[in-house]
Scaffold this active site. Structure first.
Site, PDB file in Angstrom:
ATOM      1  N   GLU A  96       0.924  -1.398   0.066  1.00 23.54           N
ATOM      2  CA  GLU A  96       0.056   0.029   0.111  1.00 23.54           C
ATOM      3  C   GLU A  96       0.815   1.147  -0.028  1.00 23.54           C
ATOM      4  OE1 GLU A  96      -3.925  -1.738   2.164  1.00 23.54           O
ATOM      5  OE2 GLU A  96      -2.265  -1.042   3.620  1.00 23.54           O
ATOM      6  N   CYS A 116       6.034  -6.955   7.235  1.00 25.99           N
ATOM      7  CA  CYS A 116       7.255  -6.208   7.974  1.00 25.99           C
ATOM      8  C   CYS A 116       7.599  -7.294   9.144  1.00 25.99           C
ATOM      9  CB  CYS A 116       7.216  -4.970   8.600  1.00 25.99           C
ATOM     10  SG  CYS A 116       8.211  -4.264   9.610  1.00 25.99           S
ATOM     11  N   CYS A 123       1.703  -1.699  16.073  1.00 24.11           N
ATOM     12  CA  CYS A 123       1.667  -1.255  14.519  1.00 24.11           C
ATOM     13  C   CYS A 123       0.806  -2.514  13.852  1.00 24.11           C
ATOM     14  CB  CYS A 123       3.162  -1.396  13.857  1.00 24.11           C
ATOM     15  SG  CYS A 123       3.114  -1.107  12.246  1.00 24.11           S
ATOM     16  N   GLY A 165       6.916  -1.994   5.995  1.00 26.64           N
ATOM     17  CA  GLY A 165       7.912  -2.597   5.952  1.00 26.64           C
ATOM     18  C   GLY A 165       9.171  -1.749   6.490  1.00 26.64           C
ATOM     19  N   GLU A 166      10.530  -2.082   6.625  1.00 30.68           N
ATOM     20  CA  GLU A 166      11.218  -1.337   7.299  1.00 30.68           C
ATOM     21  C   GLU A 166      12.429  -1.246   6.343  1.00 30.68           C
ATOM     22  OE1 GLU A 166      12.376   0.154  10.262  1.00 30.68           O
ATOM     23  OE2 GLU A 166      14.528   0.164   9.254  1.00 30.68           O
ATOM     24  N   SER A 198      12.112   6.600   7.308  1.00 28.51           N
ATOM     25  CA  SER A 198      11.914   6.289   8.481  1.00 28.51           C
ATOM     26  C   SER A 198      12.246   4.821   8.859  1.00 28.51           C
ATOM     27  CB  SER A 198      10.527   6.276   9.015  1.00 28.51           C
ATOM     28  OG  SER A 198      10.136   6.166  10.354  1.00 28.51           O
ATOM     29  N   SER A 220      12.226   5.879  14.482  1.00 24.17           N
ATOM     30  CA  SER A 220      10.835   5.935  15.438  1.00 24.17           C
ATOM     31  C   SER A 220      11.339   5.171  16.755  1.00 24.17           C
ATOM     32  CB  SER A 220       9.979   4.738  14.835  1.00 24.17           C
ATOM     33  OG  SER A 220       9.679   5.015  13.459  1.00 24.17           O
ATOM     34  N   LEU A 221      11.395   6.316  17.610  1.00 21.63           N
ATOM     35  CA  LEU A 221      11.846   6.148  19.027  1.00 21.63           C
ATOM     36  C   LEU A 221      10.605   5.564  19.953  1.00 21.63           C
ATOM     37  CD1 LEU A 221      14.496   6.616  20.420  1.00 21.63           C
ATOM     38  CD2 LEU A 221      13.805   8.830  21.121  1.00 21.63           C
ATOM     39  N   ASN A 222       9.709   6.228  20.091  1.00 17.90           N
ATOM     40  CA  ASN A 222       8.197   5.821  20.674  1.00 17.90           C
ATOM     41  C   ASN A 222       8.655   5.464  22.209  1.00 17.90           C
ATOM     42  OD1 ASN A 222       7.060   5.894  18.341  1.00 17.90           O
ATOM     43  ND2 ASN A 222       7.573   3.944  17.805  1.00 17.90           N
ATOM     44  N   ASN A 296      -3.127   5.839  16.406  1.00 25.90           N
ATOM     45  CA  ASN A 296      -3.975   5.630  15.459  1.00 25.90           C
ATOM     46  C   ASN A 296      -4.786   4.293  16.019  1.00 25.90           C
ATOM     47  OD1 ASN A 296      -4.428   7.828  13.629  1.00 25.90           O
ATOM     48  ND2 ASN A 296      -2.534   7.194  13.049  1.00 25.90           N
ATOM     49  N   CYS A 339      -0.684   6.389   9.817  1.00 31.13           N
ATOM     50  CA  CYS A 339       0.724   5.575  10.286  1.00 31.13           C
ATOM     51  C   CYS A 339       0.395   4.094  10.825  1.00 31.13           C
ATOM     52  CB  CYS A 339       1.206   6.260  11.323  1.00 31.13           C
ATOM     53  SG  CYS A 339       2.057   7.801  10.732  1.00 31.13           S
TER      54      CYS A 339
END
Ligand code: SAH
Length: 356
Positions: A96, A116, A123, A165-166, A198, A220-222, A296, A339
C-alpha cells in the site's frame, strides 16, 4: 510473443548494467539519458513512445526490457482527501501507498517491503509478518504510477518511506531507489530535503545509509527507556536505546539538518511527564526534533491513544526544554491509511495478505 514477465524490468537495472548492455549492443550511450527522461519525466510505459530514439533501438529495447508498473488493485479515498492505493505485485502480494494532500503540495507515503518483520506491538502492519523485500522497481513504481493520477498543477514534492516495511532492512534496494528518486539529472528529481526514510532503529545500518544517500532520516523512538521500548519494539533488544542514540549522535548531518524522532503517544504507556523528561535527557546532544504522533487505534489494538490534553502537555514540556516538537496528526485514519495502519484487511477483497 515473448512472455511479458520474462523481460527484465528496466527500472531494476543499475546504471552500470544498463551501460554494459548498451555497449554490448553497440547503442550510443546518450540514448540512455533520453530513455530515462521518457521514463521518469514523461512517465512513458512503452519504448515505442520514445520518438527521439531510432526505431531500431526502440525495437531492441522493447524486445529485451519492459517498463514495469504496478496493478492498482484498489483506491480508497479518505474524508480528509488522502488516498490509499492498494497495489498488487506480480506474485500477487499486496502493498500500500498513501497520497496525502498538504496545503500546497502532496506527500506520498510509500512501502519498502511487503509485510514487515519488526513486530512492533502497536503497529497494524506488523501483524502481517514479513513477506518479502520490494525491488527497486517496485519502490519507484509506487511513485511513477501515482504521479500519473495527479493533475498538472498538483505537485507531488515529498516522499516518505513510512508505509509498509522497514526500509533499513531492505537497504540496497532502498538506496538504489533513493538515488533515482533524488537524481535531478536523469531521475525523478525530488529534493533530497523532501525525501525522508523512517527506521525502527537498525543502528548498524545507519552508517551505510548515510554514506550512500542524502535523504533525510527519521527514527521511530516511541519510548525513552529500554524497558518500555523493549516491550513496544523488539528491535530494541538488538539495538538498545544507548546504541541507537550513539549511532544518531555520530550520524553525519549537514549544518541545517536534524534527525526526526518519531514518538507515537500511547495512553499510560509512554505519555507521562516523567517520560517527557526522560526523552529530553536522552536527546541531549543529539541534533534532532520530535514528531509526536497520536496513536491511530484500530480494531483489536491493545493500546489506546493519549488524551489530547496529555499530548499538548507532553509537547509543552519538550518545547519548554528547547526541543522542537510537532504534533503530527496522521491523515486517512477512516480508511486505515494512517501511520502503521497499512495492513491489508480482508482476504476476500485482497488475495493473499490477510490480517488475522
Ligand atoms: N518501519 C519504519 C517505517 C514504518 S512505520 C519505522 O518503524 O519507522 C512509520 C511510523 O508509524 C513509525 O514511526 C511508527 O512508530 C508509526 N506507527 C506505527 N503504527 C502506528 C499507529 N497505529 N498509530 C500511529 N503511529 C504508528
Amino acid at each position: 510473443m515473448p512472455n511479458l514477465f520474462e523481460k527484465q524490468d528496466i527500472l531494476n537495472l543499475s546504471e552500470q548494467k544498463l551501460t554494459d548492455w548498451f555497449k554490448t549492443n553497440k547503442i550510443a550511450l546518450y540514448h540512455l539519458k533520453q530513455i530515462k527522461k521518457w521514463i521518469y519525466i514523461q512517465n512513458s510505459k512503452s519504448f515505442y513512445e520514445m520518438t527521439d530514439i531510432s526505431k531500431k533501438v526502440r525495437e531492441l529495447l522493447e524486445k529485451n526490457f519492459r517498463i514495469g508498473s504496478l496493478e492498482k488493485s484498489k483506491i480508497r479515498k479518505s474524508k480528509d482527501g488522502s488516498k490509499k492505493y492498494l497495489f498488487k505485485l506480480e506474485d500477487s502480494n499486496l502493498i500500500e501507498s498513501v497520497l496525502i494532500p498538504e496545503k500546497d503540495h502532496y506527500t506520498l507515503c510509500i512501502s519498502s517491503q511487503a509485510g514487515c518483520a519488526q513486530r512492533c506491538r502497536f503497529c497494524q502492519t506488523a501483524k502481517l509478518g514479513f513477506i518479502r523485500n520490494l525491488s527497486k522497481a517496485e519502490i519507484i513504481s509506487q511513485i511513477l504510477d501515482i504521479k500519473t493520477d495527479l493533475k498538472k498543477k498538483q505537485q507531488l514534492t515529498n516522499i516518505v518511506f513510512m508505509g509498509m516495511g522497514e526500509p533499513l532492512a531492505n537497504l540496497s534496494n532502498v538506496i538504489s531507489a533513493l538515488n533515482t528518486i533524488t537524481d535531478s539529472n536523469t531521475g525523478l528529481g525530488f529534493s533530497k530535503r523532501r525525501v525522508t526514510v523512517s527506521t525502527c532503529g537498525i543502528a548498524s545500518n545507519l552508517k551505510k545509509f548515510a554514506q550512500n544517500t542524502e535523504a533525510r532520516l527519521a527514527v521511530s523512538l516511541n519510548a525513552a527507556d529500554n524497558k518500555t521500548r523493549d516491550m513496544l519494539m523488539p528491535i530494541n533488544k538488538k539495538y538498545p536505546i544507548e546504541t541507537l542514540i550513539y549511532a544518531c549522535k555520530n550520524y553525519p548531518l549537514k549544518s541545517r539538518d536534524r534527525i526526526t524522532f518519531e514518538y507515537v503517544l500511547l495512553k499510560n504507556i509512554n505519555d507521562s511527564e516523567k517520560d517527557a523528561i526522560k526523552l529530553i535527557k536522552l536527546l541531549n546532544g543529539v541534533k534532532g526534533k520530535v514528531n509526536l504522533i497520536p496513536f491511530n487505534k484500530y480494531l483489536q489494538s491493545e493500546f489506546e491513544a493519549s488524551e489530547p490534553g496529555t499530548i499538548l502537555q507532553f509537547q509543552k514540556i519538550l518545547s519548554d526544554n528547547n526541543i522542537t516538537a510537532i504534533i503530527r496528526n496522521s491523515k486517512g485514519s477512516d480508511i486505515s491509511a494512517a501511520c502503521g495502519q497499512l495492513a491489508v484487511s480482508s482476504s476476500a477483497e485482497t488475495g493473499r495478505n490477510t490480517l488475522l
